[in-house]
Write a protein that holds these residues in place. Structure first.
Motif, PDB file in Angstrom:
ATOM      1  N   HIS A   8      24.186  -1.516 -17.225  1.00 29.97           N
ATOM      2  CA  HIS A   8      24.346  -0.268 -17.959  1.00 29.97           C
ATOM      3  C   HIS A   8      25.583  -0.258 -18.863  1.00 29.97           C
ATOM      4  N   VAL A   9      26.274  -1.395 -18.995  1.00 31.40           N
ATOM      5  CA  VAL A   9      27.546  -1.438 -19.714  1.00 31.40           C
ATOM      6  C   VAL A   9      27.485  -2.467 -20.839  1.00 31.40           C
ATOM      7  N   GLU A  10      28.094  -2.128 -21.966  1.00 29.57           N
ATOM      8  CA  GLU A  10      28.298  -3.063 -23.071  1.00 29.57           C
ATOM      9  C   GLU A  10      29.796  -3.309 -23.198  1.00 29.57           C
ATOM     10  N   MET A  11      30.184  -4.560 -23.441  1.00 25.51           N
ATOM     11  CA  MET A  11      31.598  -4.924 -23.511  1.00 25.51           C
ATOM     12  C   MET A  11      31.877  -5.646 -24.814  1.00 25.51           C
ATOM     13  N   THR A  12      33.058  -5.422 -25.382  1.00 31.30           N
ATOM     14  CA  THR A  12      33.488  -6.136 -26.563  1.00 31.30           C
ATOM     15  C   THR A  12      35.005  -6.254 -26.540  1.00 31.30           C
ATOM     16  N   ILE A  13      35.559  -6.941 -27.541  1.00 34.24           N
ATOM     17  CA  ILE A  13      37.006  -7.075 -27.705  1.00 34.24           C
ATOM     18  C   ILE A  13      37.368  -6.467 -29.056  1.00 34.24           C
ATOM     19  N   LEU A  14      38.343  -5.557 -29.058  1.00 32.30           N
ATOM     20  CA  LEU A  14      38.743  -4.850 -30.265  1.00 32.30           C
ATOM     21  C   LEU A  14      40.153  -5.235 -30.693  1.00 32.30           C
ATOM     22  N   ASP A  15      40.381  -5.195 -32.022  1.00 27.56           N
ATOM     23  CA  ASP A  15      41.747  -5.345 -32.527  1.00 27.56           C
ATOM     24  C   ASP A  15      42.407  -3.965 -32.526  1.00 27.56           C
ATOM     25  N   PRO A  16      43.697  -3.872 -32.888  1.00 28.31           N
ATOM     26  CA  PRO A  16      44.380  -2.572 -32.818  1.00 28.31           C
ATOM     27  C   PRO A  16      43.741  -1.472 -33.663  1.00 28.31           C
ATOM     28  N   GLY A  57      42.228  -9.646 -27.695  1.00 28.67           N
ATOM     29  CA  GLY A  57      42.374  -8.260 -28.095  1.00 28.67           C
ATOM     30  C   GLY A  57      42.230  -7.354 -26.889  1.00 28.67           C
ATOM     31  N   GLU A  58      41.829  -6.118 -27.127  1.00 30.85           N
ATOM     32  CA  GLU A  58      41.693  -5.140 -26.059  1.00 30.85           C
ATOM     33  C   GLU A  58      40.246  -5.070 -25.586  1.00 30.85           C
ATOM     34  N   ILE A  59      40.056  -5.153 -24.276  1.00 32.81           N
ATOM     35  CA  ILE A  59      38.716  -5.018 -23.710  1.00 32.81           C
ATOM     36  C   ILE A  59      38.248  -3.583 -23.916  1.00 32.81           C
ATOM     37  N   ALA A  60      37.011  -3.442 -24.435  1.00 32.07           N
ATOM     38  CA  ALA A  60      36.443  -2.121 -24.678  1.00 32.07           C
ATOM     39  C   ALA A  60      35.045  -2.066 -24.077  1.00 32.07           C
ATOM     40  N   TRP A  84      41.177  15.425 -18.328  1.00 29.04           N
ATOM     41  CA  TRP A  84      41.273  16.867 -18.151  1.00 29.04           C
ATOM     42  C   TRP A  84      42.520  17.420 -18.849  1.00 29.04           C
ATOM     43  N   ARG A  85      42.289  18.350 -19.773  1.00 32.83           N
ATOM     44  CA  ARG A  85      43.367  19.032 -20.474  1.00 32.83           C
ATOM     45  C   ARG A  85      44.348  18.064 -21.140  1.00 32.83           C
ATOM     46  N   ASN A  86      43.829  16.982 -21.677  1.00 35.60           N
ATOM     47  CA  ASN A  86      44.681  15.989 -22.334  1.00 35.60           C
ATOM     48  C   ASN A  86      43.903  15.400 -23.518  1.00 35.60           C
ATOM     49  N   GLN A  87      43.800  16.186 -24.579  1.00 37.81           N
ATOM     50  CA  GLN A  87      43.011  15.788 -25.738  1.00 37.81           C
ATOM     51  C   GLN A  87      43.571  14.540 -26.407  1.00 37.81           C
ATOM     52  N   GLU A  88      44.891  14.431 -26.468  1.00 34.60           N
ATOM     53  CA  GLU A  88      45.505  13.276 -27.124  1.00 34.60           C
ATOM     54  C   GLU A  88      45.140  11.976 -26.413  1.00 34.60           C
ATOM     55  N   ALA A  89      45.247  11.959 -25.088  1.00 32.07           N
ATOM     56  CA  ALA A  89      44.893  10.757 -24.334  1.00 32.07           C
ATOM     57  C   ALA A  89      43.400  10.477 -24.413  1.00 32.07           C
ATOM     58  N   SER A  90      42.575  11.524 -24.415  1.00 28.70           N
ATOM     59  CA  SER A  90      41.128  11.345 -24.516  1.00 28.70           C
ATOM     60  C   SER A  90      40.759  10.704 -25.847  1.00 28.70           C
ATOM     61  N   GLU A  91      41.363  11.194 -26.907  1.00 27.22           N
ATOM     62  CA  GLU A  91      41.072  10.656 -28.240  1.00 27.22           C
ATOM     63  C   GLU A  91      41.536   9.205 -28.356  1.00 27.22           C
ATOM     64  N   ALA A  92      42.693   8.897 -27.782  1.00 24.42           N
ATOM     65  CA  ALA A  92      43.195   7.523 -27.837  1.00 24.42           C
ATOM     66  C   ALA A  92      42.271   6.570 -27.098  1.00 24.42           C
ATOM     67  N   ALA A  93      41.699   7.019 -25.998  1.00 21.49           N
ATOM     68  CA  ALA A  93      40.836   6.151 -25.188  1.00 21.49           C
ATOM     69  C   ALA A  93      39.434   6.032 -25.750  1.00 21.49           C
ATOM     70  N   LEU A  94      38.920   7.113 -26.367  1.00 28.88           N
ATOM     71  CA  LEU A  94      37.505   7.156 -26.748  1.00 28.88           C
ATOM     72  C   LEU A  94      37.275   7.278 -28.248  1.00 28.88           C
ATOM     73  N   GLY A  95      38.330   7.352 -29.035  1.00 29.26           N
ATOM     74  CA  GLY A  95      38.205   7.689 -30.451  1.00 29.26           C
ATOM     75  C   GLY A  95      37.483   6.699 -31.328  1.00 29.26           C
ATOM     76  N   HIS A  96      37.317   5.464 -30.905  1.00 34.31           N
ATOM     77  CA  HIS A  96      36.641   4.467 -31.729  1.00 34.31           C
ATOM     78  C   HIS A  96      35.183   4.256 -31.321  1.00 34.31           C
ATOM     79  N   GLY A  97      34.660   5.149 -30.476  1.00 36.64           N
ATOM     80  CA  GLY A  97      33.277   4.983 -30.037  1.00 36.64           C
ATOM     81  C   GLY A  97      33.137   4.063 -28.838  1.00 36.64           C
ATOM     82  N   TRP A  98      34.241   3.525 -28.394  1.00 34.59           N
ATOM     83  CA  TRP A  98      34.303   2.685 -27.201  1.00 34.59           C
ATOM     84  C   TRP A  98      35.372   3.256 -26.271  1.00 34.59           C
ATOM     85  N   LEU A  99      35.283   2.931 -24.999  1.00 35.53           N
ATOM     86  CA  LEU A  99      36.378   3.194 -24.080  1.00 35.53           C
ATOM     87  C   LEU A  99      37.379   2.061 -24.234  1.00 35.53           C
TER      88      LEU A  99
END
Length: 514
Positions: free
Chosen positions: A339-347, A358-361, A372-387
């Protein structure tokens, strides 16, 4: 019989899995917890009773309900009841200090807390809502047992969206305050089903549950039993390795993820009894480092060993690697789960080709909703369409992943990058070494230097000079430890993950120079 409103879609959730088992496998054991044995029919009835009680108490979808409980049938019942009515279970770690519990309670603001009496002192500084004590001895006259064994009039059942949160599991806080990782019930169920498919589980599976359910490893495996119709056998909070081995045999447990502190002592405790070792599946972690230490499980117990890699943010294991592949690819974390897709991302969030670091995504249905109640951290983790996991790694052309270490644990010495896992792997090949780990420490000339902490096996001797000689030809000179400290043990969390931050805080002295 569990209540499903006509307007409620039959979505994928933990409640879906429970109701399916209660319909098809009603008489099969779902949970064994000390003297209490619950069938799927029993568990479903208790979840229904507690769900109706919670609604009658005014708990509504989105309300937080905290759990400060030992693992077992009550924990599972409260979690599933929250899922049935759309409340969010806040899973509290009873290893934390009262101040840490208080901060999490302040962040989550639970309307109610189910707590084991032995942990009440941990709530001394917390505002945790109405308190419901849960006796771990299953006292039939206790408050919890009376709640879950009564019959309640049908309440006005709420309509629930498919992607509703099920639980909040707070991260360890290695980069500051812990973050409340919010997981949908559909994500937990997807992870459980993927686990079952990858491991080939059937309703005959019996899990020896020893990993705490406030941790994602323990949660994913218990959820997998609900997905396959298997049985969760919960070890007692105070059981030692010998008692847990007895439980494994007594209950015929077929699978576990008993961390090394529990399972390795079994070698000296007659683990095969009357020619039988019921264990057929054993799950390890990504930091296994030296797969040869699991050889006796495969060879002597005839159990299938897998390692893997995962995170709280993806509901547990995201990859698995079988034991033969560990030997062929000793630094690999394996292939992604179904159920998981994995890739490597640059910055910048671009996918990198095979072989580049690079970074495992990760992405897929088991990825978190956010923090929870942390939009900045949520966006940093999920903002590129990957975790974005915060872990550094590579993938080869065959799709195998390789973990290099946490981005924040990367050691930069003289402009060069050193991944702690590379240094740890050299120590893993030394027969005198029982355990080892490294970190970066301040260095006036190079910015940072590598410091290693080494635990020797009993009766073994190894000097700093000998260790330095062993490193030659293994890895580049700038990656070799500049300081070595011999210690009795390394700081690790409950599932064996090395706490490098604690190592880097220890003082460096010239007599440790290698």
């Amino acid at each position: 019989m569990s209540h499903v409103p006509a307007s409620h879609p039959r979505d994928l959730s933990m409640d879906t899995l429970l109701r399916a088992c209660a319909t098809r496998l009603a008489g099969r054991e779902a949970a064994v917890d000390g003297s209490q044995r619950l069938t799927y029919g029993d568990l479903d009835a208790r979840v229904e009773a507690l769900a109706r009680w919670l609604l009658a108490k005014g708990i509504v979808p989105g309300d937080r309900v905290a759990l400060l409980l030992t693992d077992g049938a009550p924990f599972l019942t409260v979690l599933l009841a929250c899922g049935r009515i759309g409340a969010i279970a806040v899973l509290l770690n009873w290893r934390l200090a009262p101040g840490e519990i208080a901060w999490i309670a302040g962040n989550a603001e639970p309307a109610m807390t189910f707590a084991n009496p032995r942990f009440l002192a941990l709530l001394a500084e917390a505002e945790a809502g109405e308190m419901i004590e849960v006796d771990e001895g299953h006292d039939p006259h206790g408050a919890f047992e009376e709640i879950v064994t009564r019959t309640y009039d049908p309440p006005a059942w709420p309509d629930l969206p498919p992607e509703r949160p099920l639980y909040m599991m707070y991260t360890s806080g290695t980069t500051g305050r812990p973050k409340g990782c919010l997981q949908a019930g559909s994500a937990v169920a997807s992870s459980a089903l993927g686990f079952c498919v990858r491991r080939g589980f059937s309703p005959a599976e019996r899990l020896l549950s020893v990993n705490p359910m406030f941790h994602v490893v323990g949660m994913q495996q218990v959820a997998a039993m609900l997905a396959c119709g298997g049985t969760s056998v919960f070890a007692g909070r105070d059981d030692d390795s010998a008692a847990i081995l007895d439980l494994l045999h007594r209950e015929g447990c077929t699978t576990t993820s008993a961390f090394p502190q529990i399972s390795f002592p079994w070698q000296a405790m007659q683990p095969i009894r009357e020619g039988i070792m019921p264990l057929t599946n054993y799950t390890g972690g990504s930091g296994m480092g030296r797969p040869q230490i699991y050889e006796f499980i495969e060879r002597d117990w005839d159990a299938r060993v897998v390692g893997g890699y995962g995170q709280t943010e993806v509901c547990g294991f995201a990859t698995f690697i079988d034991y033969p592949d560990m030997l062929d690819h000793p630094r690999s974390i394996g292939w992604p789960m179904p159920h998981v897709e994995m890739t490597i991302l640059d910055p910048d969030g671009n996918q990198l080709p095979p072989g580049e670091e690079g970074e495992i995504a990760l992405r897929g249905p088991s990825v978190m909703l956010g923090y929870w109640r942390n939009q900045e951290a949520s966006e940093a983790a999920l903002g590129h369409g990957w975790l974005r996991t915060g872990d550094l790694g590579t993938m080869d052309s065959a799709g195998l992943g390789y973990l290099l270490g946490r981005a924040k644990e990367l050691i930069k010495t003289g402009g060069e990058n050193v991944y702690p896992a590379e240094v740890d792997a050299v120590f893993a090949e030394m027969p005198e070494v029982a355990d080892a780990g490294c970190c970066g420490v301040p260095d006036r000339q190079w910015g940072e230097a590598v410091k290693a902490f080494v635990v020797l096996k009993p009766g073994m001797e190894l000097t700093r000079e000998e260790i330095t000689a062993r490193f030659k030809g293994k890895i580049a000179g700038y990656k070799r430890p500049r300081y070595i400290e011999f210690v009795d043990k390394l700081p690790r969390d409950p599932i064996g993950k090395l706490l490098r931050r604690e190592l880097s805080a220890r003082p460096v002295s010239e007599d440790q120079a290698a």
